[in-house]
Motif scaffolding. Structure first.
Motif, short mmCIF file in Angstrom:
data_model
loop_
_atom_site.label_atom_id
_atom_site.label_comp_id
_atom_site.label_asym_id
_atom_site.label_seq_id
_atom_site.Cartn_x
_atom_site.Cartn_y
_atom_site.Cartn_z
N ALA A 99 12.61 -11.30 6.28
CA ALA A 99 13.77 -11.00 7.13
C ALA A 99 15.07 -11.30 6.39
O ALA A 99 16.05 -10.57 6.49
N ALA A 100 15.08 -12.41 5.64
CA ALA A 100 16.28 -12.77 4.88
C ALA A 100 16.57 -11.76 3.78
O ALA A 100 17.72 -11.38 3.56
N LEU A 101 15.51 -11.29 3.11
CA LEU A 101 15.69 -10.32 2.03
C LEU A 101 16.17 -8.98 2.57
O LEU A 101 16.95 -8.28 1.92
N ALA A 102 15.70 -8.62 3.77
CA ALA A 102 15.98 -7.29 4.29
C ALA A 102 17.14 -7.25 5.27
O ALA A 102 17.44 -6.19 5.83
N ARG A 103 17.82 -8.38 5.49
CA ARG A 103 18.82 -8.45 6.57
C ARG A 103 19.99 -7.49 6.36
O ARG A 103 20.63 -7.08 7.33
N ARG A 104 20.30 -7.12 5.13
CA ARG A 104 21.41 -6.20 4.89
C ARG A 104 20.94 -4.77 4.60
O ARG A 104 21.74 -3.90 4.31
N TRP A 105 19.64 -4.56 4.66
CA TRP A 105 19.12 -3.20 4.48
C TRP A 105 19.14 -2.47 5.81
O TRP A 105 19.06 -3.10 6.87
N PRO A 106 19.21 -1.14 5.79
CA PRO A 106 19.05 -0.39 7.04
C PRO A 106 17.68 -0.68 7.66
O PRO A 106 16.68 -0.76 6.97
N ALA A 107 17.66 -0.83 8.97
CA ALA A 107 16.41 -1.18 9.65
C ALA A 107 15.33 -0.15 9.38
O ALA A 107 14.16 -0.48 9.14
N ARG A 108 15.69 1.14 9.42
CA ARG A 108 14.70 2.18 9.21
C ARG A 108 14.10 2.09 7.81
O ARG A 108 12.87 2.21 7.64
N ALA A 109 14.95 1.85 6.80
CA ALA A 109 14.45 1.73 5.43
C ALA A 109 13.56 0.51 5.28
O ALA A 109 12.52 0.55 4.60
N SER A 110 13.95 -0.60 5.90
CA SER A 110 13.16 -1.82 5.81
C SER A 110 11.78 -1.63 6.44
O SER A 110 10.75 -1.96 5.85
N LEU A 111 11.77 -1.08 7.66
CA LEU A 111 10.50 -0.88 8.37
C LEU A 111 9.59 0.08 7.61
O LEU A 111 8.38 -0.16 7.49
N LEU A 112 10.17 1.17 7.10
CA LEU A 112 9.37 2.14 6.35
C LEU A 112 8.81 1.50 5.08
O LEU A 112 7.63 1.69 4.73
N GLY A 113 9.64 0.73 4.38
CA GLY A 113 9.18 0.07 3.17
C GLY A 113 8.04 -0.89 3.44
O GLY A 113 7.04 -0.93 2.70
N PHE A 114 8.14 -1.67 4.50
CA PHE A 114 7.09 -2.63 4.83
C PHE A 114 5.78 -1.91 5.19
O PHE A 114 4.69 -2.34 4.79
N VAL A 115 5.88 -0.81 5.93
CA VAL A 115 4.67 -0.05 6.29
C VAL A 115 3.99 0.52 5.04
O VAL A 115 2.76 0.45 4.90
N LEU A 116 4.77 1.06 4.13
CA LEU A 116 4.19 1.66 2.93
C LEU A 116 3.57 0.60 2.02
O LEU A 116 2.48 0.83 1.45
N VAL A 117 4.22 -0.54 1.87
CA VAL A 117 3.63 -1.63 1.08
C VAL A 117 2.33 -2.09 1.71
O VAL A 117 1.33 -2.35 1.02
N PHE A 118 2.32 -2.19 3.03
CA PHE A 118 1.12 -2.59 3.77
C PHE A 118 -0.02 -1.60 3.50
O PHE A 118 -1.17 -2.00 3.25
N ALA A 119 0.30 -0.31 3.52
CA ALA A 119 -0.72 0.72 3.28
C ALA A 119 -1.25 0.64 1.85
O ALA A 119 -2.47 0.70 1.63
N LEU A 130 -7.71 -10.98 -2.71
CA LEU A 130 -6.97 -12.09 -2.13
C LEU A 130 -5.46 -11.85 -2.25
O LEU A 130 -4.70 -12.07 -1.29
N VAL A 131 -5.03 -11.37 -3.40
CA VAL A 131 -3.60 -11.09 -3.60
C VAL A 131 -3.14 -9.97 -2.68
O VAL A 131 -2.05 -10.03 -2.09
N THR A 132 -3.98 -8.94 -2.51
CA THR A 132 -3.59 -7.84 -1.62
C THR A 132 -3.45 -8.30 -0.18
O THR A 132 -2.59 -7.80 0.56
N ARG A 133 -4.28 -9.26 0.23
CA ARG A 133 -4.17 -9.78 1.60
C ARG A 133 -2.85 -10.54 1.79
O ARG A 133 -2.22 -10.46 2.84
N MET A 134 -2.44 -11.27 0.76
CA MET A 134 -1.18 -12.00 0.85
C MET A 134 0.00 -11.03 0.89
O MET A 134 0.94 -11.22 1.66
N ILE A 135 -0.08 -9.98 0.06
CA ILE A 135 1.00 -8.98 0.05
C ILE A 135 1.05 -8.26 1.41
O ILE A 135 2.12 -8.02 1.96
N ALA A 136 -0.13 -7.90 1.93
CA ALA A 136 -0.18 -7.24 3.23
C ALA A 136 0.40 -8.13 4.32
O ALA A 136 1.10 -7.66 5.23
N ALA A 137 0.13 -9.43 4.23
CA ALA A 137 0.65 -10.36 5.23
C ALA A 137 2.17 -10.45 5.15
O ALA A 137 2.86 -10.49 6.17
N LEU A 138 2.71 -10.49 3.93
CA LEU A 138 4.16 -10.52 3.76
C LEU A 138 4.80 -9.27 4.36
O LEU A 138 5.82 -9.33 5.05
#
Length: 415
Positions: free
Chosen positions: A59-79, A95-103
């Motif tokens: 949230a701190a890293l993305a606080r100045r990003w557009p919400a739509r861009a942040s949400l889309l980026g998180f979904v794509l990283v998760f995928a 194990l690393v992928t699970r940590m990245i998915a959790a973030l």
């Protein structure tokens, strides 16, 4: 409620399914990757830790990003994390992928909760939260059992592919449904608070209190939910197929709970706490005493799912209200409270499995955690859930302005 909220709930459903489905896949993963079951269980712990750490960090890293861009980026990283997880033959990589998915999950939920508050009126945050959490409850009803069945039929990797595919409509929904006006308050004004100011909100006693209570109730919920299987098969003497039935009943109850809370938590949070809290405690006591009777077990699992999520979501909604002075970080505080409970409850419950309480140890833990929450909450109910104030007071609070100043503005004709 606005359509974008329901589109966000689709992504929450996919992420919730991924978070919970792994419990039934651990033995297969251990065999496939040639590690012990205990080591494979670290995949669950890694996800939980990633959620707790990731909520405020992302949230701190993305606080100045557009919400739509942040949400889309998180979904794509998760995928992508799930695609890599489905392809890898290395436990370390998985194990690393699970940590990245959790973030990514934590970041998405934190931004989604903050964004949801901008899509509705200032006094409808509880209803907005209920829509988002419905994605999680539907995951427990359909996603988790479906993932377990898919893993049984086609192997654990197929469930990772399924989650990755679910992210596609979620990403489409973010693009089409989220307005391109990030960083706005519910009134539409630009957010001007600094990160330091938003973090400083954490010293507010009322915010800390509702975060603590939300974590305690959620810990109680997942303490028993995580270990329902042995209660069903060993204590109640039902067959293994009944485990899925019980999980679905709990999920249906949780959906009913967040739906009810969505209609009550904005206007009458004190009533939900005063009535729902004691009933939840009585339910855990009843389950500990009567779990050996199958019919009673099935009924109480549904009731406890309803009460747990009604009370829990009401308290998390209070977090969003009390964090109004942290418009970009408030969602991360709510997410952290949820996941501290989800991670801590099962750890405490697991320690009781070798005690005299046996399989019912987790239920005793749930009852104890709710009892502690009530001892704190009931004497302070008016402090936790003050009477509803006029909208101008809400605006003043969110701007960090005293109510005295708000009154002066009203007298001057400022609406």
């Amino acid at each position: 409620m606005p359509l974008p909220l329901y589109l966000l709930a689709v992504a929450v459903f996919a992420m919730g399914t991924s978070e919970f489905m792994l419990a039934g896949l651990v033995p297969d993963i251990a065999t496939s990757l040639d590690v012990s079951v205990g080591a494979a269980g670290l995949l669950i712990s890694a996800f939980a830790v990633g959620m707790i750490v990731g909520a405020p960090l992302m949230a701190a890293l993305a606080r100045r990003w557009p919400a739509r861009a942040s949400l889309l980026g998180f979904v794509l990283v998760f995928a992508v994390a799930h695609v890599v997880g489905a392809l890898t033959a290395s436990f370390a990589v998985l194990l690393v992928t699970r940590m990245i998915a959790a973030l990514a999950n934590a970041g998405f939920l934190a931004v989604a909760l903050s964004t949801a508050a901008t899509l509705v009126a200032p006094d409808q945050k509880g209803r907005a939260l209920a829509v988002l959490l419905s994605g999680t409850t539907v995951a427990t009803i359909a996603g988790v059992p479906g993932g377990a069945l898919l893993g049984t039929l086609l192997g654990w990797r197929s469930t990772f592919w399924a989650i990755a595919l679910l992210c596609l409509p979620a990403a489409f929904g973010v693009v089409k449904g989220i307005p391109a006006r990030a960083g706005k308050t519910p009134q539409g004004a630009p957010v001007g608070s600094s990160l330091r100011d938003e973090i400083a909100q954490l010293v507010m006693p009322r915010l800390l209190l509702v975060m603590l209570l939300g974590a305690l109730v959620n810990a109680a919920t997942f303490a028993t939910f995580t270990f329902l299987a042995p209660i069903v098969t060993d204590t109640a003497g039902l067959g293994e197929l009944w485990v899925s039935v019980v999980l679905v009943l709990f999920g249906v109850g949780s959906f009913v709970g967040v739906t009810l809370a969505g209609r009550l938590s904005d206007q009458h949070p004190g009533i939900v706490i005063a009535v729902g809290g004691p009933l939840l405690l009585l339910g855990w006591v009843g389950l500990a005493a009567l779990a050996a009777q199958p019919a009673v077990l099935l009924l109480l699992v549904f009731v406890q799912g309803t009460l747990s999520f009604a009370l829990g979501s009401t308290l998390i909604a209070r977090v969003l209200y009390e964090a109004a002075g942290a418009p970009t970080m408030g969602g991360s505080y709510a997410t952290a409270a949820l996941n501290i409970g989800a991670a801590g409850g099962p750890v405490v419950a697991a320690a009781t499995l070798g005690s005299n309480a046996g399989d019912l140890g987790p239920v005793c833990v749930s009852g104890l955690l709710v009892a502690v929450a009530l001892l704190i909450a009931l004497p302070l109910r008016r402090f936790i859930a003050p009477r509803r104030t006029r909208p101008i007071a809400h605006v003043a609070d969110e701007m960090g302005t005293s109510r005295a100043c708000a009154s002066k503005w009203v007298n001057r004709g400022v609406s």
